[in-house]
Design a protein around this motif. Structure first.
Motif, PDB file in Angstrom:
ATOM      1  N   GLY A 178      -5.232  10.145  -1.456  1.00 55.04           N
ATOM      2  CA  GLY A 178      -5.610   9.584  -0.165  1.00 55.04           C
ATOM      3  C   GLY A 178      -6.925  10.099   0.383  1.00 55.04           C
ATOM      4  O   GLY A 178      -7.276   9.803   1.531  1.00 55.04           O
ATOM      5  N   ASP A 179      -7.659  10.857  -0.422  1.00 52.78           N
ATOM      6  CA  ASP A 179      -8.914  11.451   0.052  1.00 52.78           C
ATOM      7  C   ASP A 179     -10.050  10.427   0.110  1.00 52.78           C
ATOM      8  O   ASP A 179     -10.066   9.441  -0.630  1.00 52.78           O
ATOM      9  CB  ASP A 179      -9.344  12.599  -0.872  1.00 52.78           C
ATOM     10  CG  ASP A 179      -8.398  13.786  -0.786  1.00 52.78           C
ATOM     11  OD1 ASP A 179      -7.480  13.752   0.043  1.00 52.78           O
ATOM     12  OD2 ASP A 179      -8.598  14.741  -1.557  1.00 52.78           O
ATOM     13  N   ASN A 226      -9.867   6.518  -0.132  1.00 50.47           N
ATOM     14  CA  ASN A 226      -9.189   5.852  -1.240  1.00 50.47           C
ATOM     15  C   ASN A 226      -7.993   5.049  -0.729  1.00 50.47           C
ATOM     16  O   ASN A 226      -7.306   5.466   0.206  1.00 50.47           O
ATOM     17  CB  ASN A 226      -8.699   6.865  -2.266  1.00 50.47           C
ATOM     18  CG  ASN A 226      -9.827   7.646  -2.906  1.00 50.47           C
ATOM     19  OD1 ASN A 226     -10.983   7.219  -2.879  1.00 50.47           O
ATOM     20  ND2 ASN A 226      -9.513   8.795  -3.477  1.00 50.47           N
ATOM     21  N   VAL A 227      -7.746   3.918  -1.355  1.00 48.18           N
ATOM     22  CA  VAL A 227      -6.589   3.090  -1.023  1.00 48.18           C
ATOM     23  C   VAL A 227      -5.829   2.815  -2.310  1.00 48.18           C
ATOM     24  O   VAL A 227      -6.425   2.399  -3.312  1.00 48.18           O
ATOM     25  CB  VAL A 227      -7.002   1.756  -0.376  1.00 48.18           C
ATOM     26  CG1 VAL A 227      -5.766   0.938  -0.003  1.00 48.18           C
ATOM     27  CG2 VAL A 227      -7.873   1.991   0.851  1.00 48.18           C
ATOM     28  N   THR A 228      -4.527   3.064  -2.302  1.00 44.51           N
ATOM     29  CA  THR A 228      -3.699   2.866  -3.487  1.00 44.51           C
ATOM     30  C   THR A 228      -2.639   1.814  -3.196  1.00 44.51           C
ATOM     31  O   THR A 228      -1.923   1.911  -2.202  1.00 44.51           O
ATOM     32  CB  THR A 228      -3.019   4.178  -3.916  1.00 44.51           C
ATOM     33  OG1 THR A 228      -4.011   5.175  -4.159  1.00 44.51           O
ATOM     34  CG2 THR A 228      -2.199   3.979  -5.186  1.00 44.51           C
ATOM     35  N   GLU A 250      -5.807   1.495  -7.858  1.00 42.18           N
ATOM     36  CA  GLU A 250      -6.470   2.445  -6.958  1.00 42.18           C
ATOM     37  C   GLU A 250      -7.880   1.952  -6.642  1.00 42.18           C
ATOM     38  O   GLU A 250      -8.654   1.632  -7.541  1.00 42.18           O
ATOM     39  CB  GLU A 250      -6.551   3.814  -7.622  1.00 42.18           C
ATOM     40  CG  GLU A 250      -5.191   4.413  -7.936  1.00 42.18           C
ATOM     41  CD  GLU A 250      -5.332   5.680  -8.759  1.00 42.18           C
ATOM     42  OE1 GLU A 250      -5.811   6.692  -8.199  1.00 42.18           O
ATOM     43  OE2 GLU A 250      -5.001   5.636  -9.959  1.00 42.18           O
ATOM     44  N   ARG A 259     -11.233   3.222  -5.081  1.00 41.46           N
ATOM     45  CA  ARG A 259     -11.866   4.508  -4.813  1.00 41.46           C
ATOM     46  C   ARG A 259     -13.339   4.293  -4.474  1.00 41.46           C
ATOM     47  O   ARG A 259     -14.169   4.101  -5.362  1.00 41.46           O
ATOM     48  CB  ARG A 259     -11.716   5.435  -6.029  1.00 41.46           C
ATOM     49  CG  ARG A 259     -10.254   5.614  -6.472  1.00 41.46           C
ATOM     50  CD  ARG A 259     -10.125   6.430  -7.735  1.00 41.46           C
ATOM     51  NE  ARG A 259     -10.500   7.803  -7.520  1.00 41.46           N
ATOM     52  CZ  ARG A 259      -9.688   8.746  -7.041  1.00 41.46           C
ATOM     53  NH1 ARG A 259      -8.437   8.446  -6.716  1.00 41.46           N
ATOM     54  NH2 ARG A 259     -10.106   9.979  -6.891  1.00 41.46           N
ATOM     55  N   ARG A 284       0.834  -1.191   0.000  1.00 40.90           N
ATOM     56  CA  ARG A 284       0.000   0.000   0.000  1.00 40.90           C
ATOM     57  C   ARG A 284       0.875   1.249   0.000  1.00 40.90           C
ATOM     58  O   ARG A 284       1.934   1.278   0.632  1.00 40.90           O
ATOM     59  CB  ARG A 284      -0.904   0.004   1.236  1.00 40.90           C
ATOM     60  CG  ARG A 284      -1.868   1.183   1.306  1.00 40.90           C
ATOM     61  CD  ARG A 284      -2.795   1.061   2.500  1.00 40.90           C
ATOM     62  NE  ARG A 284      -2.076   1.081   3.765  1.00 40.90           N
ATOM     63  CZ  ARG A 284      -1.673   2.203   4.385  1.00 40.90           C
ATOM     64  NH1 ARG A 284      -1.909   3.387   3.845  1.00 40.90           N
ATOM     65  NH2 ARG A 284      -1.043   2.136   5.543  1.00 40.90           N
ATOM     66  N   SER A 317       2.029  10.388  -2.039  1.00 42.44           N
ATOM     67  CA  SER A 317       1.253  10.753  -3.227  1.00 42.44           C
ATOM     68  C   SER A 317       2.161  11.214  -4.363  1.00 42.44           C
ATOM     69  O   SER A 317       1.811  11.077  -5.539  1.00 42.44           O
ATOM     70  CB  SER A 317       0.236  11.836  -2.893  1.00 42.44           C
ATOM     71  OG  SER A 317       0.882  13.017  -2.444  1.00 42.44           O
ATOM     72  N   LEU A 360       1.547   4.983   1.262  1.00 45.92           N
ATOM     73  CA  LEU A 360       1.185   5.845   2.370  1.00 45.92           C
ATOM     74  C   LEU A 360       0.629   7.162   1.830  1.00 45.92           C
ATOM     75  O   LEU A 360       0.930   7.561   0.695  1.00 45.92           O
ATOM     76  CB  LEU A 360       2.397   6.120   3.246  1.00 45.92           C
ATOM     77  CG  LEU A 360       3.112   4.886   3.825  1.00 45.92           C
ATOM     78  CD1 LEU A 360       4.348   5.323   4.612  1.00 45.92           C
ATOM     79  CD2 LEU A 360       2.175   4.070   4.684  1.00 45.92           C
ATOM     80  N   THR A 361      -0.160   7.831   2.637  1.00 42.24           N
ATOM     81  CA  THR A 361      -0.707   9.126   2.221  1.00 42.24           C
ATOM     82  C   THR A 361       0.404  10.099   1.861  1.00 42.24           C
ATOM     83  O   THR A 361       0.275  10.899   0.926  1.00 42.24           O
ATOM     84  CB  THR A 361      -1.579   9.710   3.345  1.00 42.24           C
ATOM     85  OG1 THR A 361      -2.621   8.784   3.665  1.00 42.24           O
ATOM     86  CG2 THR A 361      -2.211  11.032   2.918  1.00 42.24           C
TER      87      THR A 361
END
Length: 198
Positions: free
Chosen positions: A60-61, A64-66, A80, A82, A18, A24, A20-21
């Motif tokens: 990361g809004d 959302n997980v990337t 992603e 979303r 994953r 980005s 992390l925020t």
């Protein structure tokens, strides 16, 4: 300076984790490296560099997980997840992008597996993948995971229904999360070392 990809060797086996925020900027760099065709496939239309920069800054809004596929510390492919807030958390859209030197290596399938597990653990009932009619690879991946496909407005819509979570899915995500921060630090070290060697 970021090193360009010249194609993965057999030794360059990547792994999925994953983002992390705070990472980005890695998503932004990855999306900027996509060629015009790959950008069009990812977003469904042509997009500018400015659009990508703005898009990545909000990765990361809203829950959302990337997930990223990393090779030698560099992000080379992304999935992603979303969530669709209009459906009250019942569904989410999933989108993929893979840099050209890394296509046809099963990376998107790996990423899809991680996304589906995360969706299961969050109680999502539908994963929606929108792709172009000529994107046979993504359609095949969606079918591999039991998706129903239909055509709407010139696009292929795949609907994947995740299973309910179980002990294995919970523990798998917990273990991966514990390693995320360690791998993030190691990836940063590799990128810094690579930049210093240029």
């Amino acid at each position: 300076m970021l090193r360009e990809a010249h194609g993965p060797s057999e030794e360059q086996l990547g792994f999925v984790r994953r983002l992390l925020t705070s990472e980005s900027y890695l998503l932004s760099e990855h999306l900027h490296r996509l060629d015009p065709e790959a950008r069009h496939r990812r977003f469904g239309h042509d997009v500018s560099d400015d659009f990508i920069t703005r898009y990545a800054s909000h990765a990361g809004d809203f829950g959302n997980v990337t997930f990223g596929y990393f090779v030698e510390g560099e992000l080379r492919a992304v999935a992603e997840l979303r969530p669709d807030n209009l459906m009250h958390g019942a569904a989410a859209e999933v989108a993929f992008s893979v840099e050209k030197p890394f296509v046809n290596r099963g990376i998107a399938t790996q990423l899809m597996g991680r996304v589906i597990r995360t969706a299961r653990n969050r109680g999502l009932r539908h994963l929606i993948l929108v792709c172009m009619p000529d994107n046979a690879k993504m359609q095949a991946i969606a079918r591999h995971y039991g998706a129903e496909l239909k055509i709407e407005d010139g696009s292929v819509i795949a609907d994947i229904v995740p299973k309910d979570p179980d002990y294995q899915s919970w523990v798998g995500e917990l273990l991966d999360e514990r390693m995320t921060y360690l791998h993030s630090a190691l990836d940063l070290q590799k990128r810094v070392r690579g930049s210093a060697e240029l």
